[in-house]
Structure formats: structure tokens, C-alpha cells
Design a protein around this motif. Structure first.
Motif, PDB file in Angstrom:
ATOM      1  N   THR A 524     -38.439  75.277  31.097  1.00  0.00           N
ATOM      2  CA  THR A 524     -39.071  75.869  32.286  1.00  0.00           C
ATOM      3  C   THR A 524     -38.404  77.198  32.641  1.00  0.00           C
ATOM      4  O   THR A 524     -39.080  78.210  32.891  1.00  0.00           O
ATOM      5  N   ASP A 552     -36.712  78.813  40.747  1.00  0.00           N
ATOM      6  CA  ASP A 552     -35.961  77.824  39.955  1.00  0.00           C
ATOM      7  C   ASP A 552     -34.613  78.312  39.474  1.00  0.00           C
ATOM      8  O   ASP A 552     -33.922  77.595  38.761  1.00  0.00           O
ATOM      9  N   VAL A 605     -44.902  71.870  41.278  1.00  0.00           N
ATOM     10  CA  VAL A 605     -43.901  71.220  40.424  1.00  0.00           C
ATOM     11  C   VAL A 605     -44.528  69.976  39.803  1.00  0.00           C
ATOM     12  O   VAL A 605     -45.159  69.179  40.499  1.00  0.00           O
ATOM     13  N   THR A 607     -43.784  66.440  37.763  1.00  0.00           N
ATOM     14  CA  THR A 607     -42.697  65.498  37.522  1.00  0.00           C
ATOM     15  C   THR A 607     -43.270  64.159  37.070  1.00  0.00           C
ATOM     16  O   THR A 607     -44.436  63.852  37.325  1.00  0.00           O
ATOM     17  N   GLY A 608     -42.459  63.359  36.382  1.00  0.00           N
ATOM     18  CA  GLY A 608     -42.929  62.068  35.894  1.00  0.00           C
ATOM     19  C   GLY A 608     -43.745  62.202  34.611  1.00  0.00           C
ATOM     20  O   GLY A 608     -43.899  63.281  34.049  1.00  0.00           O
ATOM     21  N   ARG A 615     -46.885  67.378  30.076  1.00  0.00           N
ATOM     22  CA  ARG A 615     -46.654  68.230  31.242  1.00  0.00           C
ATOM     23  C   ARG A 615     -46.864  69.695  30.877  1.00  0.00           C
ATOM     24  O   ARG A 615     -47.335  70.480  31.705  1.00  0.00           O
ATOM     25  N   GLY A 631     -39.951  74.433  38.085  1.00  0.00           N
ATOM     26  CA  GLY A 631     -39.275  73.217  37.659  1.00  0.00           C
ATOM     27  C   GLY A 631     -38.514  72.476  38.732  1.00  0.00           C
ATOM     28  O   GLY A 631     -38.083  71.350  38.507  1.00  0.00           O
ATOM     29  N   SER A 632     -38.315  73.080  39.909  1.00  0.00           N
ATOM     30  CA  SER A 632     -37.541  72.389  40.942  1.00  0.00           C
ATOM     31  C   SER A 632     -38.260  72.435  42.282  1.00  0.00           C
ATOM     32  O   SER A 632     -39.021  73.362  42.570  1.00  0.00           O
ATOM     33  N   VAL A 640     -46.424  68.893  44.777  1.00  0.00           N
ATOM     34  CA  VAL A 640     -45.782  68.188  43.676  1.00  0.00           C
ATOM     35  C   VAL A 640     -46.807  67.247  43.057  1.00  0.00           C
ATOM     36  O   VAL A 640     -47.427  66.435  43.757  1.00  0.00           O
ATOM     37  N   ALA A 642     -47.168  64.206  40.719  1.00  0.00           N
ATOM     38  CA  ALA A 642     -46.260  63.149  40.272  1.00  0.00           C
ATOM     39  C   ALA A 642     -46.973  62.190  39.330  1.00  0.00           C
ATOM     40  O   ALA A 642     -47.970  61.574  39.687  1.00  0.00           O
ATOM     41  N   ALA A 646     -41.907  58.999  38.326  1.00  0.00           N
ATOM     42  CA  ALA A 646     -41.353  60.215  38.941  1.00  0.00           C
ATOM     43  C   ALA A 646     -40.107  59.822  39.738  1.00  0.00           C
ATOM     44  O   ALA A 646     -40.083  58.782  40.390  1.00  0.00           O
ATOM     45  N   LYS A 649     -37.339  64.353  42.087  1.00  0.00           N
ATOM     46  CA  LYS A 649     -38.191  65.451  42.564  1.00  0.00           C
ATOM     47  C   LYS A 649     -39.260  64.923  43.526  1.00  0.00           C
ATOM     48  O   LYS A 649     -39.569  65.555  44.534  1.00  0.00           O
TER      49      LYS A 649
END
Length: 674
Positions: A524, A552, A605, A607-608, A615, A631-632, A640, A642, A646, A649
Motif C-alpha cells: 500500500t 498512511d 480503507v 480490511t479483512g 483486496r 492502508g490505515s 472502512v 470490512a 476484519a 482496523k
């Protein structure tokens, strides 16, 4: 006896022998003695030699002939779907709620259509190798592995050695594909290992290894078995429900596991799953869960599929297995960045279908938290979940009754004094520590980096030892003459590796930056650098302040990037790569799609785990819709997305009160067309 009479006799013998194979291997109900069976079989072999004729359904073809040169691809007539997973009863009930909702919505839209009440099929989830069998006009003409679900590997000679799989079936009306699982019974494995020169570690790997062995005689020696559980394709067959399909399989001499239960409520299913979890250790084959399916075929049809799974079925995976064993020792592995990771060696123990000898430990803090500081030589509890590397949970006793795990002060690979950075130990000898150099070169060549095909850690070790390879830049100095003199390097392998190295010179900037292995950066971050600066020169010249202005990238990451590119050794390595023709250009940005989207202008973002796509694929689609994927999670994050499992995050997003999208089907709908 005339030739025509011999052929008629051969057909009669084949029919009779196949019938006895069915009674013996599928039904486990032999009707003649082994001696009488051998008389029939020997007569058939003699007639085949006399006539020079081998009929395709002859059982003499099961033994396995000459060594094969390789596997051929087989495209399945219909896709072989993987199953969504439930890790606990809550997951199972959530699946059931989704199914019930979809069915009720369909009934509301189509009041004239009569659907039966929801009912369920419960089957065992085998731990072997998925098989796809193709029959044409009743004859077995192909067998293949699952592969990626669309294309598998043809393994017909190997599968023919499984005597419970019929070479000919009564159904002779065109093409039929059925699916099942190739297994090795635990009792067969035990007998095999009594005389084997190299004992097999577990039944799952034994079955998979035998079916993917290019010598069918090896497959035959392992005496595999198979359960068939699905009709994947047929030109004209239609079944009202699962029971009808199973009856069809049985009537065509396929071996179907007797454990198939039909139930009217999901509560009954849940209760039976608990019973399976307890009884699985009494079975003569490995299972790692149970499969729940909707019984009615029309209901399955209307429920349909996601991009990856059927909505009408789910695999219930059993909880991780735990056991105790003796902790024998702890070694310290040195990674690419110099970080040392402790690895535990334990007394070999069977757990979740495999023999466990190594377990993970994160760092000395983890060792102390789990009361393992004085655990050498004592009993510890270990756990293994599915294919995850086993972990040590703790010590059985609270006493200090074992030897101490000693924390190293010097690098076990090169003898350099270690540094403590946070919770971890590091070896600072980046240029002279063998495992660091090998890991750095292997990382540089990996798929997400420069993607040098055929390169492996074994190749890196060999080039390190025999050609003094110490830097990724050294790869571009390799010649055909260098490689052809090495062990296990023929002309083809040497040529392929050199072509792959040359091809890597045109990888994109983000891949090149990732390949360099800049500390504290991942894919990322390197993509952010590539997209923002657009050239390697600008990235290398960026100041800490410029870097921290990017999403990030905080102070630690910015420091790592600046320090990395100020290092004269790293700069010289990069210069050598560029002199060798490496041209890491920034990837062209895809033009945003010309449609309105809720993602346009948003910072998102991911996540999971997403099941329908990776992704990376989701990020590219979101960017096409005008989103900025980072990424954050921070206060600047708008949303977000998810997926399954996840973690931190998602927790942080909830804490900050951010918008969360955790419905993958809704995500697919929003990304439709991109």
C-alpha cells in the motif's frame, strides 16, 4: 475359439469382474472368494494378451502403466465451487437467516410459485483431494483435480487405480460429470507404513500426493478410496431434490457415504454437527467439518451464487484442535530485516490431520506471557486451526520445572551482537548475514515484487553458495555460462531463469519499491509513493516532511524511507540495477469511470478477507470510481470496507464512528460494471 468369440468372452468377463469390484469395494459385500475372483481376472488377462485388444472398461487398466510425462489441463464442464465457511454456530445461523430472507423475498415477488418449506442435507466434509470424473456414454474418459474451479489437472490413470470408482456405469446417455473426494483410509495408511521405506505422515497428504504422482503405480500402491457426492453436469438429467441425486449416484454404482442426513430445521442440523464433531475421531478417514446444503433443487436455483460460493450451501469448519506435547527446544530464525523470531521444536504429535513438529512463538515477550520461560522439556499445550501454523498456547503446569529458554545475545547465523528494538531482537549485519541476504534476494524476486518466475528460496541459497550472489543487483549480472555449470541447472532451466530476470526489468515503480524491501513499508505504501511522485528519482529525493504529508505515512515510516535511500550501499545497489536496464516506470492511472458513485472523492480503507475478489482488485475498482484507497484508519478516513475476520482496523473505525460497509454482496452491487 474365434476372435469374435474371444471378444464376447472378454466382455462377459469384464462385466462380471466389474460387478464383483462393485460388491467388494463399494458395497463391502463380496459374493465370491478371492481365489474365484483371481480365476476370472487371470482369464481376462490371458485373452487380452492373445487378442491384443484392451477394452476401455477393462479392470486390468487399473494397475497403472508407464511413467507419465506431466499433467494435462482439463476444463470442467461446469465450475466446481468452493464453499463459504462457518466457524461456529453463530455463523451457521447467520447463513440460515440470509437464506430464509432471500427465499421469503422470492415468495413475495412470485406468490404463484410454490416452493417447499426449507429443509436441509448434512454431509461430512472430507479432508482429501477433490475429484471431478467425466463419463461419456457410460465410460470413464477423464478424471481431474479441482484446480481453480474452472480448470484442473487431468489425472485419469491415477484415478483408475481407485477400485471403488467405476470404469463404466449404467447411465449411457451422453456426458456426465460427478464430483467426489479421493481419500486414504487411516487403517490403510497404518498398514502401508508398516513396510514403507519412507512412512507417510498423514492420510490427507498421502492421498493428494498419490493422485498427483506421475507414476500411477505409486497411486495403486496406496490403495485409495473415494466418496462421490454430487452430479455437476449432465445433458438432460434433472433432480427434484438432493435425495433423488444421491439415489441416482447409488444406482450407477458410485460409492456414496452412508452418512447423509435430511433434516427439517436448522436447529436439528446444529445438534447433529455437535455430534459429528465428537464422533469424527472414530472414523477411518479424515474429516475437517460438515457440509450443510438446502435439499430442494429449485430453491438452490433461485438462491444462486455469489462470485465465489453457492448461497445454498455452507461448510461448517470444526474448531481448532488442541493437544499436549513436550517442548524440546527453541531456535531463533533471522528474517529479511534482521529480526529474530523464536521457533519451537516439539515432540512430533498428530494434530488436525498432520504431524506437528514446529510451532510459532512471536518474541521473548510472548514466551514470558505464556509462562514458557522455564518450559524446555515439559508438557505444553499446542493448537492448530485448519492450515494455520500451530501455536503454543502455554505450559500445562505453572511450576518452573523445565530448563530455561535462553535469549541469544549474538546472531545465530553470523555472530553479530544483537540489538533490542521494542519487543524484538535484530541483527544489524545487513551485508554479511547469510539468512538476511538470501531473504532479501528472495523477496526481491517474489510475485508481488519483481515477479521473477521459477525463482525460489532454494535458488537464492544455491546462487549465494556457488556464485557468491549477495545483492539483488547481482541477478542482472548472471550469464548462461554461470548457471549451466550448477547442479540441477539444465539448459532449459538456465534459459528460463535468465528470461524471467530480463522480463523483470520492466516491472512498475510500485513493484520495484516494494521489491527493495524498505523497512516499515508494504504494498500500500509503495503504491502511494509511486502514484504521488511518479518516478524513482523523486521518491529517492523526497524529504521527511514531503513523505509525512502523504496518506498512511507517519513519522516512523517517513524516517525509514529517508534513511533507506540515504544508505550508500542501497543507493549503489539501485544504481547497478538501473545500469543493468531496470526501468521502474510509474503505472498509468486508470481514468475514473464516468458514472456517479458514492465512493467518489472518499478516502477508503479495505480490511479483512473478501471472498469474491482480492483486496487489490477491489482497490482498483474503487479507484476507478474516484475513491482514494489507503492502508490505515484515521479521522481522515471516510469509510472502512470490512471483509471476513476484519481486526484492529475495523475496531478503530467503530471507535471513531466511521461509516462501515461489511456486506460483501452490497459491495459487489455498488462495484457492478467496474
Amino acid at each position: 475359439m474365434q476372435l469374435s468369440e474371444k471378444l464376447d468372452r472378454m466382455k462377459s468377463l469384464i462385466e462380471e469382474i466389474n460387478k464383483h469390484n462393485y460388491y467388494y469395494y463399494t458395497l463391502d459385500q463380496p459374493v465370491i472368494s478371492d481365489a474365484d475372483y483371481d480365476i476370472l481376472y487371470d482369464e481376462l488377462v490371458a485373452l487380452e494378451k492373445e487378442t491384443g485388444v484392451l477394452l476401455p472398461e477393462s479392470p486390468t487398466q487399473r494397475v497403472g502403466g508407464e511413467l507419465l510425462k506431466g499433467f494435462t489441463e482439463h476444463k470442467h464442464l461446469v465450475r466446481l465451487w468452493s464453499l463459504d465457511k462457518a466457524q461456529n454456530l453463530d455463523d451457521l445461523m447467520a447463513w440460515h437467516a440470509r437464506v430464509r430472507k432471500l427465499v421469503e423475498e422470492h415468495r413475495a415477488r412470485n406468490p404463484e410459485e410454490e416452493l417447499p418449506p426449507l429443509s436441509y442435507v448434512l454431509e461430512l466434509k472430507y479432508d482429501g483431494l477433490t475429484l471431478n470424473l467425466t463419463y461419456e456414454d457410460g465410460l470413464l474418459v477423464q478424471a481431474a483435480t479441482r484446480g481453480n474451479g474452472v480448470v484442473g489437472e487431468g489425472i485419469l490413470p491415477q484415478v483408475k487405480t481407485i477400485r471403488s470408482i467405476p470404469l463404466q456405469i449404467p447411465y449411457d446417455q451422453g456426458v456426465l460429470e460427478v464430483q467426489g473426494e479421493g481419500i486414504m483410509n487411516l487403517s490403510v495408511l497404518e498398514e502401508y507404513n508398516k513396510t514403507a521405506a519412507e512412512p507417510l505422515k498423514n492420510a490427507r497428504n498421502a492421498a493428494a500426493g498419490a493422485l498427483r504422482n506421475l507414476n500411477p503405480k505409486v497411486t495403486a500402491e496406496r490403495r485409495l478410496d473415494a466418496f462421490i457426492y454430487n452430479v455437476g453436469y449432465s445433458g438432460s438429467l434433472q433432480f427434484a431434490d438432493h435425495r433423488e441425486m444421491v439415489d441416482f449416484l447409488k444406482s450407477n454404482h458410485f460409492k456414496v457415504n452412508p452418512y447423509i442426513l435430511y433434516m427439517d430445521t436448522i436447529e436439528e442440523v446444529a445438534q447433529e454437527i455437535e455430534r459429528i464433531s465428537e464422533m469424527r475421531f472414530d472414523l477411518d478417514y479424515l474429516i475437517d467439518g460438515a457440509v450443510v446444503k438446502i435439499a430442494d433443487m429449485r430453491t438452490r436455483e433461485l438462491l444462486g451464487y455469489t462470485d465465489k460460493f453457492p448461497r445454498w450451501a455452507i461448510a461448517y469448519k470444526f474448531e481448532a484442535e488442541e493437544t499436549t506435547t513436550v517442548l524440546k527446544g527453541v531456535t531463533w530464525d533471522v528474517g529479511r530485516t534482521g529480526k529474530l523470531t523464536p521457533v519451537a521444536t516439539v515432540e512430533p504429535v498428530e494434530l488436525a490431520g498432520v504431524t506437528v513438529q514446529k510451532c510459532t512463538l512471536n518474541n521473548m515477550g510472548d514466551i514470558e506471557r505464556k509462562n514458557l520461560k522455564y518450559a524446555l522439556g515439559t508438557l505444553v499445550i499446542i493448537r492448530r486451526s485448519n492450515d494455520v501454523i500451530p501455536e503454543i498456547l502455554g505450559k500445562v503446569s505453572d511450576d518452573r520445572d523445565g530448563e530455561e529458554i535462553v535469549v541469544p545475545t549474538i546472531c545465530p547465523a553470523c555472530g553479530t551482537e544483537l540489538e533490542q528494538r521494542g519487543a524484538h531482537l535484530f541483527c544489524g549485519n545487513r551485508l554479511g548475514c547469510k539468512p538476511q541476504l538470501i531473504a532479501r534476494i528472495t523477496h526481491y524476486a517474489s510475485r508481488d515484487a519483481m515477479d521473477i518466475e521459477t525463482f525460489s528460496v532454494m535458488t537464492a541459497e544455491q546462487l549465494y553458495e556457488e556464485l557468491d550472489l549477495r545483492d539483488p543487483a547481482d541477478l542482472y549480472d548472471l550469464t548462461f555460462e554461470d548457471l549451466i555449470g550448477l547442479e540441477r541447472f539444465g539448459e532449459k532451466k538456465a534459459t528460463n531463469l535468465l528470461e524471467a530476470i530480463d522480463k523483470s526489468k520492466t516491472r512498475g515503480l510500485s513493484s520495484f519499491l516494494f521489491a527493495l524491501g524498505i523497512p516499515n513499508t508494504g504494498k500500500t505504501t509503495t503504491k502511494v509513493l509511486s502514484d504521488h511522485f511518479g518516478s524513482l528519482e523523486k521518491v529517492m529525493a523526497a524529504s521527511k516532511e514531503e513523505l509525512m504529508a502523504l496518506p498512511d505515512i507517519g513519522e516512523i515510516v517517513a524516517d525509514s524511507i529517508v534513511t533507506f535511500f540515504r544508505d550508500e550501499t542501497m543507493r549503489r545497489s539501485i544504481e547497478r540495477m538501473l545500469e543493468s536496464g531496470v526501468r521502474p516506470a510509474a503505472e498509468e492511472k486508470a481514468e475514473p469511470a464516468s458514472i456517479d458513485s458514492m465512493f467518489a472523492g472518499k478516502t477508503i480503507v479495505l480490511t479483512g478477507t473478501l471472498h469474491s475478489m482480492s483486496r487489490d482488485e477491489a482497490a482498483k475498482k474503487l479507484e476507478r470510481l474516484g475513491a482514494k484507497v489507503t492502508g490505515s484508519v484515521s479521522k481522515k478516513t471516510d469509510m472502512v470496507i470490512a471483509g471476513e475476520n476484519a481486526g484492529s482496523k475495523l475496531a478503530k473505525a467503530k471507535e471513531l464512528g466511521l461509516q462501515i460497509l461489511d456486506d460483501e454482496e452490497e459491495l459487489l452491487r455498488l462495484l457492478d460494471g467496474i
